[in-house]
Motif scaffolding. Structure first.
Motif, PDB file in Angstrom:
ATOM      1  N   ALA A  88       0.815  -1.216   0.000  1.00 27.21           N
ATOM      2  CA  ALA A  88       0.000   0.000   0.000  1.00 27.21           C
ATOM      3  C   ALA A  88       0.845   1.261   0.000  1.00 27.21           C
ATOM      4  O   ALA A  88       0.360   2.334  -0.365  1.00 27.21           O
ATOM      5  N   LYS A  89       2.126   1.156   0.366  1.00 27.92           N
ATOM      6  CA  LYS A  89       2.987   2.336   0.456  1.00 27.92           C
ATOM      7  C   LYS A  89       3.876   2.541  -0.769  1.00 27.92           C
ATOM      8  O   LYS A  89       4.422   3.616  -0.944  1.00 27.92           O
ATOM      9  N   SER A  90       4.043   1.509  -1.610  1.00 28.29           N
ATOM     10  CA  SER A  90       4.966   1.640  -2.735  1.00 28.29           C
ATOM     11  C   SER A  90       4.451   2.662  -3.741  1.00 28.29           C
ATOM     12  O   SER A  90       3.268   2.712  -4.038  1.00 28.29           O
ATOM     13  N   GLU A  91       5.358   3.474  -4.235  1.00 31.85           N
ATOM     14  CA  GLU A  91       5.069   4.534  -5.205  1.00 31.85           C
ATOM     15  C   GLU A  91       3.972   5.464  -4.707  1.00 31.85           C
ATOM     16  O   GLU A  91       3.139   5.936  -5.475  1.00 31.85           O
ATOM     17  N   GLY A  92       3.959   5.712  -3.418  1.00 35.08           N
ATOM     18  CA  GLY A  92       2.989   6.629  -2.848  1.00 35.08           C
ATOM     19  C   GLY A  92       1.558   6.115  -2.915  1.00 35.08           C
ATOM     20  O   GLY A  92       0.621   6.897  -2.874  1.00 35.08           O
ATOM     21  N   GLY A  93       1.370   4.809  -3.028  1.00 34.23           N
ATOM     22  CA  GLY A  93       0.037   4.231  -3.091  1.00 34.23           C
ATOM     23  C   GLY A  93      -0.514   4.092  -4.494  1.00 34.23           C
ATOM     24  O   GLY A  93      -1.574   3.507  -4.687  1.00 34.23           O
ATOM     25  N   TRP A  94       0.181   4.616  -5.492  1.00 39.66           N
ATOM     26  CA  TRP A  94      -0.325   4.570  -6.876  1.00 39.66           C
ATOM     27  C   TRP A  94      -0.329   3.154  -7.430  1.00 39.66           C
ATOM     28  O   TRP A  94      -1.194   2.806  -8.228  1.00 39.66           O
ATOM     29  N   ASN A  95       0.642   2.322  -7.038  1.00 40.52           N
ATOM     30  CA  ASN A  95       0.640   0.931  -7.498  1.00 40.52           C
ATOM     31  C   ASN A  95      -0.613   0.210  -7.042  1.00 40.52           C
ATOM     32  O   ASN A  95      -1.253  -0.506  -7.808  1.00 40.52           O
ATOM     33  N   MET A  96      -0.973   0.394  -5.769  1.00 40.26           N
ATOM     34  CA  MET A  96      -2.155  -0.281  -5.233  1.00 40.26           C
ATOM     35  C   MET A  96      -3.418   0.267  -5.892  1.00 40.26           C
ATOM     36  O   MET A  96      -4.339  -0.489  -6.207  1.00 40.26           O
ATOM     37  N   ALA A  98      -3.671   1.508  -8.913  1.00 37.00           N
ATOM     38  CA  ALA A  98      -3.721   0.968 -10.277  1.00 37.00           C
ATOM     39  C   ALA A  98      -4.145  -0.491 -10.262  1.00 37.00           C
ATOM     40  O   ALA A  98      -4.917  -0.932 -11.125  1.00 37.00           O
ATOM     41  N   LEU A  99      -3.689  -1.251  -9.276  1.00 37.68           N
ATOM     42  CA  LEU A  99      -4.083  -2.654  -9.163  1.00 37.68           C
ATOM     43  C   LEU A  99      -5.579  -2.779  -8.880  1.00 37.68           C
ATOM     44  O   LEU A  99      -6.269  -3.586  -9.506  1.00 37.68           O
ATOM     45  N   ILE A 100      -6.084  -1.977  -7.962  1.00 35.12           N
ATOM     46  CA  ILE A 100      -7.514  -2.026  -7.639  1.00 35.12           C
ATOM     47  C   ILE A 100      -8.340  -1.644  -8.860  1.00 35.12           C
ATOM     48  O   ILE A 100      -9.354  -2.289  -9.168  1.00 35.12           O
ATOM     49  N   PHE A 101      -7.938  -0.617  -9.582  1.00 40.87           N
ATOM     50  CA  PHE A 101      -8.643  -0.196 -10.794  1.00 40.87           C
ATOM     51  C   PHE A 101      -8.650  -1.318 -11.828  1.00 40.87           C
ATOM     52  O   PHE A 101      -9.678  -1.607 -12.442  1.00 40.87           O
ATOM     53  N   THR A 102      -7.511  -1.977 -12.004  1.00 38.35           N
ATOM     54  CA  THR A 102      -7.423  -3.092 -12.953  1.00 38.35           C
ATOM     55  C   THR A 102      -8.334  -4.235 -12.539  1.00 38.35           C
ATOM     56  O   THR A 102      -9.043  -4.808 -13.377  1.00 38.35           O
ATOM     57  N   LEU A 103      -8.341  -4.565 -11.243  1.00 38.22           N
ATOM     58  CA  LEU A 103      -9.209  -5.640 -10.763  1.00 38.22           C
ATOM     59  C   LEU A 103     -10.682  -5.312 -10.965  1.00 38.22           C
ATOM     60  O   LEU A 103     -11.470  -6.180 -11.345  1.00 38.22           O
ATOM     61  N   VAL A 104     -11.064  -4.058 -10.726  1.00 40.07           N
ATOM     62  CA  VAL A 104     -12.458  -3.650 -10.936  1.00 40.07           C
ATOM     63  C   VAL A 104     -12.837  -3.810 -12.404  1.00 40.07           C
ATOM     64  O   VAL A 104     -13.904  -4.336 -12.734  1.00 40.07           O
ATOM     65  N   LEU A 105     -11.968  -3.373 -13.307  1.00 35.73           N
ATOM     66  CA  LEU A 105     -12.251  -3.510 -14.736  1.00 35.73           C
ATOM     67  C   LEU A 105     -12.355  -4.978 -15.156  1.00 35.73           C
ATOM     68  O   LEU A 105     -13.245  -5.349 -15.927  1.00 35.73           O
ATOM     69  N   VAL A 106     -11.475  -5.824 -14.638  1.00 34.83           N
ATOM     70  CA  VAL A 106     -11.518  -7.250 -14.984  1.00 34.83           C
ATOM     71  C   VAL A 106     -12.805  -7.888 -14.465  1.00 34.83           C
ATOM     72  O   VAL A 106     -13.465  -8.646 -15.186  1.00 34.83           O
ATOM     73  N   VAL A 107     -13.184  -7.568 -13.226  1.00 34.23           N
ATOM     74  CA  VAL A 107     -14.411  -8.131 -12.662  1.00 34.23           C
ATOM     75  C   VAL A 107     -15.629  -7.676 -13.453  1.00 34.23           C
ATOM     76  O   VAL A 107     -16.515  -8.477 -13.771  1.00 34.23           O
TER      77      VAL A 107
END
Length: 138
Positions: A88-96, A98-107
């Motif tokens: 949750a802290k890597s790249e200021g939270g942007w990685n997480m 982006a991952l959540i956004f990708t998961l929402v789109l896939v679902v």
């Protein structure tokens, strides 16, 4: 003197190549121990489903499939943490984010596709149209 090599406020000239400690460095660095932990967990999470299928542990194949999917999801998390160093802290939270956004789109995509295919299959079954409905009005 702004922009000087020794000026702490000058960006890009301090030898850190753009990786300032104040911009959310998670402190998670690649270590041999971290990679070995990830590797061992990955091997275990691969061996368990293999043993479940080969040993025919569950009577129903749907139970086996659900356990394999769950262990696959856990393995994805292990890879993200130990090999991709995401938290949750890597790249200021942007990685997480982006991952959540990708998961929402896939679902949304998978759910919508399955919903459309199910309803097309249900609505296009033979015998749904009665002989009187098939006539074209004059």
């Amino acid at each position: 003197m702004s922009g000087h090599v020794n000026d702490p406020h000058a960006h890009g000239h301090d030898g850190h190549h753009g990786h300032d400690d104040e911009h959310g460095d998670s402190g998670m660095h690649a270590t041999f121990r971290g990679y070995m932990t990830g590797f061992i967990l990955s091997v275990i999470l691969t061996a368990i489903p293999f043993a479940l299928v080969m040993g025919k542990v569950f009577d129903k194949s749907s139970t086996t499939a659900m356990v394999i999917l769950a262990l696959g999801a856990v393995q994805i998390v292990v890879h993200m943490i130990y090999f991709l160093h995401m938290d949750a802290k890597s790249e200021g939270g942007w990685n997480m984010l982006a991952l959540i956004f990708t998961l929402v789109l896939v679902v949304i995509t998978l759910t919508g596709s399955l919903w459309v295919m199910y309803h097309l299959n249900h609505n296009m079954m033979p015998g749904m149209i009665t002989p009187g409905e098939a006539r074209i009005a004059p």
